[in-house]
Design a protein around this motif. Structure first.
Motif, PDB file in Angstrom:
ATOM      1  N   GLU A  91      -5.824  -5.342  -2.935  1.00  0.00           N
ATOM      2  CA  GLU A  91      -4.879  -4.775  -3.904  1.00  0.00           C
ATOM      3  C   GLU A  91      -5.306  -5.128  -5.325  1.00  0.00           C
ATOM      4  O   GLU A  91      -5.239  -4.292  -6.236  1.00  0.00           O
ATOM      5  CB  GLU A  91      -3.487  -5.330  -3.614  1.00  0.00           C
ATOM      6  CG  GLU A  91      -2.342  -4.440  -4.006  1.00  0.00           C
ATOM      7  CD  GLU A  91      -1.043  -4.890  -3.378  1.00  0.00           C
ATOM      8  OE1 GLU A  91      -0.254  -4.022  -2.991  1.00  0.00           O
ATOM      9  OE2 GLU A  91      -0.803  -6.113  -3.253  1.00  0.00           O
ATOM     10  N   GLN A  94      -8.165  -2.907  -6.219  1.00  0.00           N
ATOM     11  CA  GLN A  94      -7.680  -1.554  -6.474  1.00  0.00           C
ATOM     12  C   GLN A  94      -7.051  -1.447  -7.863  1.00  0.00           C
ATOM     13  O   GLN A  94      -7.312  -0.507  -8.616  1.00  0.00           O
ATOM     14  CB  GLN A  94      -6.687  -1.149  -5.401  1.00  0.00           C
ATOM     15  CG  GLN A  94      -6.194   0.290  -5.509  1.00  0.00           C
ATOM     16  CD  GLN A  94      -5.148   0.600  -4.459  1.00  0.00           C
ATOM     17  OE1 GLN A  94      -4.098  -0.042  -4.419  1.00  0.00           O
ATOM     18  NE2 GLN A  94      -5.434   1.568  -3.593  1.00  0.00           N
ATOM     19  N   GLU A  95      -6.235  -2.421  -8.194  1.00  0.00           N
ATOM     20  CA  GLU A  95      -5.586  -2.426  -9.506  1.00  0.00           C
ATOM     21  C   GLU A  95      -6.592  -2.568 -10.634  1.00  0.00           C
ATOM     22  O   GLU A  95      -6.350  -2.123 -11.751  1.00  0.00           O
ATOM     23  CB  GLU A  95      -4.560  -3.553  -9.560  1.00  0.00           C
ATOM     24  CG  GLU A  95      -3.339  -3.312  -8.666  1.00  0.00           C
ATOM     25  CD  GLU A  95      -2.442  -4.519  -8.547  1.00  0.00           C
ATOM     26  OE1 GLU A  95      -2.785  -5.588  -9.113  1.00  0.00           O
ATOM     27  OE2 GLU A  95      -1.389  -4.400  -7.886  1.00  0.00           O
ATOM     28  N   LEU A  99     -13.088   1.400  -6.199  1.00  0.00           N
ATOM     29  CA  LEU A  99     -12.914   2.434  -5.176  1.00  0.00           C
ATOM     30  C   LEU A  99     -13.288   1.933  -3.790  1.00  0.00           C
ATOM     31  O   LEU A  99     -12.996   2.594  -2.790  1.00  0.00           O
ATOM     32  CB  LEU A  99     -13.771   3.657  -5.519  1.00  0.00           C
ATOM     33  CG  LEU A  99     -13.465   4.343  -6.851  1.00  0.00           C
ATOM     34  CD1 LEU A  99     -14.435   5.497  -7.078  1.00  0.00           C
ATOM     35  CD2 LEU A  99     -12.029   4.827  -6.894  1.00  0.00           C
ATOM     36  N   MET A 112     -10.235  -0.574   1.506  1.00  0.00           N
ATOM     37  CA  MET A 112     -10.188   0.765   0.930  1.00  0.00           C
ATOM     38  C   MET A 112     -11.648   1.150   0.755  1.00  0.00           C
ATOM     39  O   MET A 112     -12.482   0.324   0.391  1.00  0.00           O
ATOM     40  CB  MET A 112      -9.446   0.787  -0.405  1.00  0.00           C
ATOM     41  CG  MET A 112     -10.044  -0.085  -1.475  1.00  0.00           C
ATOM     42  SD  MET A 112      -9.219   0.068  -3.064  1.00  0.00           S
ATOM     43  CE  MET A 112     -10.211  -1.043  -4.068  1.00  0.00           C
ATOM     44  N   GLU A 140      -8.771   6.263   0.666  1.00  0.00           N
ATOM     45  CA  GLU A 140      -8.455   5.886  -0.716  1.00  0.00           C
ATOM     46  C   GLU A 140      -7.406   4.790  -0.789  1.00  0.00           C
ATOM     47  O   GLU A 140      -7.501   3.880  -1.606  1.00  0.00           O
ATOM     48  CB  GLU A 140      -7.973   7.112  -1.497  1.00  0.00           C
ATOM     49  CG  GLU A 140      -9.055   8.127  -1.802  1.00  0.00           C
ATOM     50  CD  GLU A 140      -8.552   9.248  -2.678  1.00  0.00           C
ATOM     51  OE1 GLU A 140      -7.420   9.126  -3.209  1.00  0.00           O
ATOM     52  OE2 GLU A 140      -9.273  10.234  -2.834  1.00  0.00           O
ATOM     53  N   LYS A 141      -6.394   4.874   0.055  1.00  0.00           N
ATOM     54  CA  LYS A 141      -5.358   3.845   0.013  1.00  0.00           C
ATOM     55  C   LYS A 141      -5.755   2.675   0.890  1.00  0.00           C
ATOM     56  O   LYS A 141      -6.615   2.782   1.772  1.00  0.00           O
ATOM     57  CB  LYS A 141      -4.013   4.413   0.464  1.00  0.00           C
ATOM     58  CG  LYS A 141      -3.968   4.937   1.875  1.00  0.00           C
ATOM     59  CD  LYS A 141      -2.590   5.538   2.167  1.00  0.00           C
ATOM     60  CE  LYS A 141      -2.531   6.131   3.570  1.00  0.00           C
ATOM     61  NZ  LYS A 141      -1.184   6.713   3.855  1.00  0.00           N
ATOM     62  N   ILE A 142      -5.130   1.543   0.647  1.00  0.00           N
ATOM     63  CA  ILE A 142      -5.434   0.339   1.412  1.00  0.00           C
ATOM     64  C   ILE A 142      -4.900   0.487   2.829  1.00  0.00           C
ATOM     65  O   ILE A 142      -3.773   0.935   3.042  1.00  0.00           O
ATOM     66  CB  ILE A 142      -4.816  -0.892   0.743  1.00  0.00           C
ATOM     67  CG1 ILE A 142      -5.396  -1.078  -0.667  1.00  0.00           C
ATOM     68  CG2 ILE A 142      -5.070  -2.146   1.572  1.00  0.00           C
ATOM     69  CD1 ILE A 142      -4.679  -2.118  -1.501  1.00  0.00           C
TER      70      ILE A 142
END
Length: 235
Positions: A91, A94-95, A99, A112, A140-142
């Motif tokens: 997370e 990602q933040e 990618l 991800m 794309e999402k975790i």
């Protein structure tokens, strides 16, 4: 792709990323989550010892994720700790704009990915699935791939499965359910799968020796050359 080992106390991880900066961001996310759990355990030691669902009344998001998952899977909240911490690392990446990112926290994997990944299956050296892997598409999402074992590794297990692997976009739920399934499934009785409809579990696999049982949507299993030296271990 960069691979780094990162260990802090009982949290032992392998981090995959595209840059050293992403590795450092992941480490910071892992440590922040670990500190939240340590603070909770210091304030309420029962949180760490119970094998039953338990709500200590915290509003910290890390603790809330663990508590919610524990109640869904009917296990203690610490059954969700490794997956929850792994998610915190990815997370953070990602933040930060990454990618691609993977955190393997002792077999509980948050990822991800903008590329296809193969996640090796390890259910002991004698397993017929030793040279096999789950083929995970770009995501794309975790999402999470969490595994519990009664025969491999140091974690406490009340069951007999060589591996119980759960796929879910909720890492805390994946980890908690992997523990629950490993505790309650047997080679002769897979009725525990009947509790999964309506949960946050997308799919699950249980391995007993050369037998594999599955539920729901599971990634394709493909042949793979598995290097057991890459399994996340303490040093």
């Amino acid at each position: 792709m960069i691979r780094r080992h990162f260990q802090y106390k009982q949290t032992i991880t392998t981090i995959l990323a595209d840059s050293e900066a992403d590795i450092e961001v992941a480490k910071a996310g892992i440590l922040d989550a670990r500190m939240a759990v340590e603070a909770m355990v210091a304030a309420d030691p029962f949180f760490a010892s119970t094998f039953e669902p338990y709500d200590p009344g915290s509003d910290h998001p890390i603790i809330c994720r663990m508590v919610d998952a524990a109640y869904e899977a009917d296990v203690g909240p610490m059954a969700a700790v490794a997956g929850t911490i792994a998610r915190a690392g990815v997370e953070a990446m990602q933040e930060g704009g990454a990618l691609f990112g993977v955190v393997d926290n002792g077999g509980d994997i948050a990822l991800m990915t903008d590329r296809i990944l193969r996640i090796g299956i390890y259910a002991g050296n004698a397993s017929a699935f030793l040279q096999s892997a789950f083929l995970c598409p770009p995501q794309e999402k975790i999402t999470g791939v969490c595994t519990s074992s009664a025969t491999v590794g140091p974690s406490i297990s009340l069951g007999t499965a060589d591996a119980a692997t759960v796929f879910s976009d909720d890492l805390s739920a994946a980890d908690a359910w992997a523990t629950a399934l490993c505790n309650r499934l047997s080679a002769d009785d897979q009725s525990e799968f009947n509790r999964l409809p309506g949960s946050r579990v997308r799919g699950a696999v249980a391995i007993f020796g050369d037998s594999l049982f599955s539920y729901g949507s599971v990634p394709e299993i493909v042949p793979a050359k598995i290097d057991t030296n890459l399994i996340t271990r303490g040093i």
